[in-house]
Design a protein around this motif. Structure first.
Motif, PDB file in Angstrom:
ATOM      1  N   GLU A   1      -2.446 -11.659 -55.296  1.00 43.31           N
ATOM      2  CA  GLU A   1      -2.369 -12.617 -54.187  1.00 43.31           C
ATOM      3  C   GLU A   1      -3.373 -12.253 -53.091  1.00 43.31           C
ATOM      4  N   VAL A   2      -3.531 -10.957 -52.814  1.00 41.69           N
ATOM      5  CA  VAL A   2      -4.516 -10.506 -51.826  1.00 41.69           C
ATOM      6  C   VAL A   2      -5.895 -11.004 -52.239  1.00 41.69           C
ATOM      7  N   LEU A   3      -6.262 -10.740 -53.478  1.00 38.93           N
ATOM      8  CA  LEU A   3      -7.577 -11.140 -53.974  1.00 38.93           C
ATOM      9  C   LEU A   3      -7.737 -12.655 -53.962  1.00 38.93           C
ATOM     10  N   SER A   4      -6.718 -13.381 -54.413  1.00 44.04           N
ATOM     11  CA  SER A   4      -6.838 -14.849 -54.462  1.00 44.04           C
ATOM     12  C   SER A   4      -6.927 -15.447 -53.051  1.00 44.04           C
ATOM     13  N   ARG A   5      -6.244 -14.847 -52.085  1.00 47.83           N
ATOM     14  CA  ARG A   5      -6.357 -15.335 -50.697  1.00 47.83           C
ATOM     15  C   ARG A   5      -7.780 -15.140 -50.167  1.00 47.83           C
ATOM     16  N   PHE A   6      -8.365 -13.970 -50.429  1.00 51.71           N
ATOM     17  CA  PHE A   6      -9.749 -13.747 -50.017  1.00 51.71           C
ATOM     18  C   PHE A   6     -10.685 -14.733 -50.707  1.00 51.71           C
ATOM     19  N   GLN A   7     -10.468 -14.964 -51.989  1.00 50.54           N
ATOM     20  CA  GLN A   7     -11.317 -15.912 -52.722  1.00 50.54           C
ATOM     21  C   GLN A   7     -11.186 -17.321 -52.153  1.00 50.54           C
ATOM     22  N   ARG A   8      -9.955 -17.748 -51.840  1.00 45.00           N
ATOM     23  CA  ARG A   8      -9.745 -19.080 -51.250  1.00 45.00           C
ATOM     24  C   ARG A   8     -10.422 -19.196 -49.888  1.00 45.00           C
ATOM     25  N   MET A   9     -10.286 -18.153 -49.060  1.00 46.08           N
ATOM     26  CA  MET A   9     -10.933 -18.205 -47.743  1.00 46.08           C
ATOM     27  C   MET A   9     -12.450 -18.261 -47.887  1.00 46.08           C
ATOM     28  N   GLN A  10     -12.968 -17.576 -48.901  1.00 46.67           N
ATOM     29  CA  GLN A  10     -14.412 -17.622 -49.129  1.00 46.67           C
ATOM     30  C   GLN A  10     -14.833 -19.010 -49.627  1.00 46.67           C
ATOM     31  N   GLU A  11     -14.103 -19.575 -50.555  1.00 48.10           N
ATOM     32  CA  GLU A  11     -14.426 -20.915 -51.065  1.00 48.10           C
ATOM     33  C   GLU A  11     -14.334 -21.976 -49.968  1.00 48.10           C
TER      34      GLU A  11
ATOM     35  N   ASP B   1     -13.792 -22.980 -37.144  1.00 47.72           N
ATOM     36  CA  ASP B   1     -12.554 -22.574 -36.508  1.00 47.72           C
ATOM     37  C   ASP B   1     -11.382 -23.169 -37.282  1.00 47.72           C
ATOM     38  N   PRO B   2     -11.144 -22.693 -38.494  1.00 52.12           N
ATOM     39  CA  PRO B   2     -10.083 -23.262 -39.323  1.00 52.12           C
ATOM     40  C   PRO B   2      -8.703 -22.758 -38.902  1.00 52.12           C
ATOM     41  N   VAL B   3      -7.693 -23.434 -39.372  1.00 54.13           N
ATOM     42  CA  VAL B   3      -6.330 -22.980 -39.171  1.00 54.13           C
ATOM     43  C   VAL B   3      -6.017 -22.041 -40.329  1.00 54.13           C
ATOM     44  N   LEU B   4      -5.720 -20.793 -39.991  1.00 56.58           N
ATOM     45  CA  LEU B   4      -5.410 -19.796 -41.005  1.00 56.58           C
ATOM     46  C   LEU B   4      -3.907 -19.598 -41.073  1.00 56.58           C
ATOM     47  N   SER B   5      -3.412 -19.341 -42.279  1.00 59.95           N
ATOM     48  CA  SER B   5      -1.988 -19.025 -42.401  1.00 59.95           C
ATOM     49  C   SER B   5      -1.752 -17.644 -41.791  1.00 59.95           C
ATOM     50  N   ASN B   6      -0.510 -17.368 -41.457  1.00 65.14           N
ATOM     51  CA  ASN B   6      -0.184 -16.059 -40.908  1.00 65.14           C
ATOM     52  C   ASN B   6      -0.543 -14.942 -41.884  1.00 65.14           C
ATOM     53  N   ARG B   7      -0.345 -15.175 -43.184  1.00 65.35           N
ATOM     54  CA  ARG B   7      -0.658 -14.153 -44.190  1.00 65.35           C
ATOM     55  C   ARG B   7      -2.170 -13.923 -44.270  1.00 65.35           C
ATOM     56  N   ASP B   8      -2.971 -15.005 -44.164  1.00 65.44           N
ATOM     57  CA  ASP B   8      -4.428 -14.853 -44.157  1.00 65.44           C
ATOM     58  C   ASP B   8      -4.864 -14.040 -42.941  1.00 65.44           C
ATOM     59  N   ARG B   9      -4.267 -14.346 -41.791  1.00 62.57           N
ATOM     60  CA  ARG B   9      -4.589 -13.593 -40.574  1.00 62.57           C
ATOM     61  C   ARG B   9      -4.237 -12.119 -40.742  1.00 62.57           C
ATOM     62  N   GLU B  10      -3.088 -11.847 -41.331  1.00 64.74           N
ATOM     63  CA  GLU B  10      -2.675 -10.459 -41.559  1.00 64.74           C
ATOM     64  C   GLU B  10      -3.707  -9.723 -42.412  1.00 64.74           C
ATOM     65  N   LEU B  11      -4.224 -10.402 -43.435  1.00 66.87           N
ATOM     66  CA  LEU B  11      -5.245  -9.791 -44.293  1.00 66.87           C
ATOM     67  C   LEU B  11      -6.520  -9.489 -43.513  1.00 66.87           C
ATOM     68  N   ILE B  12      -6.945 -10.438 -42.719  1.00 65.89           N
ATOM     69  CA  ILE B  12      -8.173 -10.240 -41.948  1.00 65.89           C
ATOM     70  C   ILE B  12      -7.985  -9.100 -40.948  1.00 65.89           C
ATOM     71  N   VAL B  13      -6.863  -9.099 -40.234  1.00 67.34           N
ATOM     72  CA  VAL B  13      -6.594  -8.041 -39.260  1.00 67.34           C
ATOM     73  C   VAL B  13      -6.533  -6.684 -39.964  1.00 67.34           C
ATOM     74  N   ALA B  14      -5.907  -6.630 -41.148  1.00 67.47           N
ATOM     75  CA  ALA B  14      -5.766  -5.364 -41.880  1.00 67.47           C
ATOM     76  C   ALA B  14      -7.107  -4.818 -42.360  1.00 67.47           C
TER      77      ALA B  14
END
Length: 173
Positions: free
Chosen positions: A47-57, A9-22
């Motif tokens: 940035e989209v790709l790097s955010r997904f990669q960071r969330m995966q890492e 249950d990590p704290v996600l940035s608003n932009r990360d949440r937007e990506l997941i919701v999208a």
């Protein structure tokens, strides 16, 4: 369609949440889904790709993967092969089975003796029962003497497949 598995249950940035919701209903079916998401969210594709990669890492997302409708692709026989594998060999052999090109997912599960001795599960799909059984025979070869039994549990219904679901930030307040 994309599949996301939340590990904690990590704290996600608003932009990360937007990506997941999208992407909850799937990635855009275009040649460059990262650029398309970027357009939708006013974010550069890299940035989209790097955010997904960071969330995966970070372990927030285990994977981004296609979730095909096997029935529409002609695979009407879906068998969860279950195996009784020696505990000292299951990690190595489970890895090998999971790497077989026809295994869609493979995982270890606890035994529930004396009723359930199977501890390795591997899902395979086929256009016929014979094809599924042939694939199970190939798995059996990989497992060798470390396996003392198995069976195939065939699907009898199509289950709805969904990944991680988040509410929009404004919905949470």
């Amino acid at each position: 369609m994309s599949t996301f598995t939340l590990k904690s249950d990590p704290v996600l940035s608003n932009r990360d949440r937007e990506l997941i919701v999208a992407t909850q209903s799937g990635l855009p079916l275009v040649s460059d889904p990262w650029a398309e998401l970027g357009k939708q969210l006013d974010m550069p594709a890299d940035e989209v790709l790097s955010r997904f990669q960071r969330m995966q890492e970070a372990g927030v997302i285990r994977r981004v993967a296609a979730v095909p409708d096997h029935y529409k692709l002609g695979y009407r026989f879906n068998g969860m092969t279950v195996w009784d594998v020696r505990d000292d060999a299951i990690a190595e052999l489970g890895e090998k089975v999971g790497c077989l090109p026809f295994v869609s997912h493979c995982y270890r599960r606890p035994r529930h003796l004396p009723y359930w001795s199977f501890n390795l599960f591997a899902m395979v799909h086929g256009i016929s029962r014979e094809e599924v059984e042939h694939k199970a025979a190939q798995i059996r070869e990989v497992l060798g003497d470390a396996c003392t039994g198995h069976t195939i549990l065939y699907s009898s219904a199509i289950l709805k497949k969904t990944g991680l679901r988040l509410k929009k930030q404004t919905d949470r307040q």
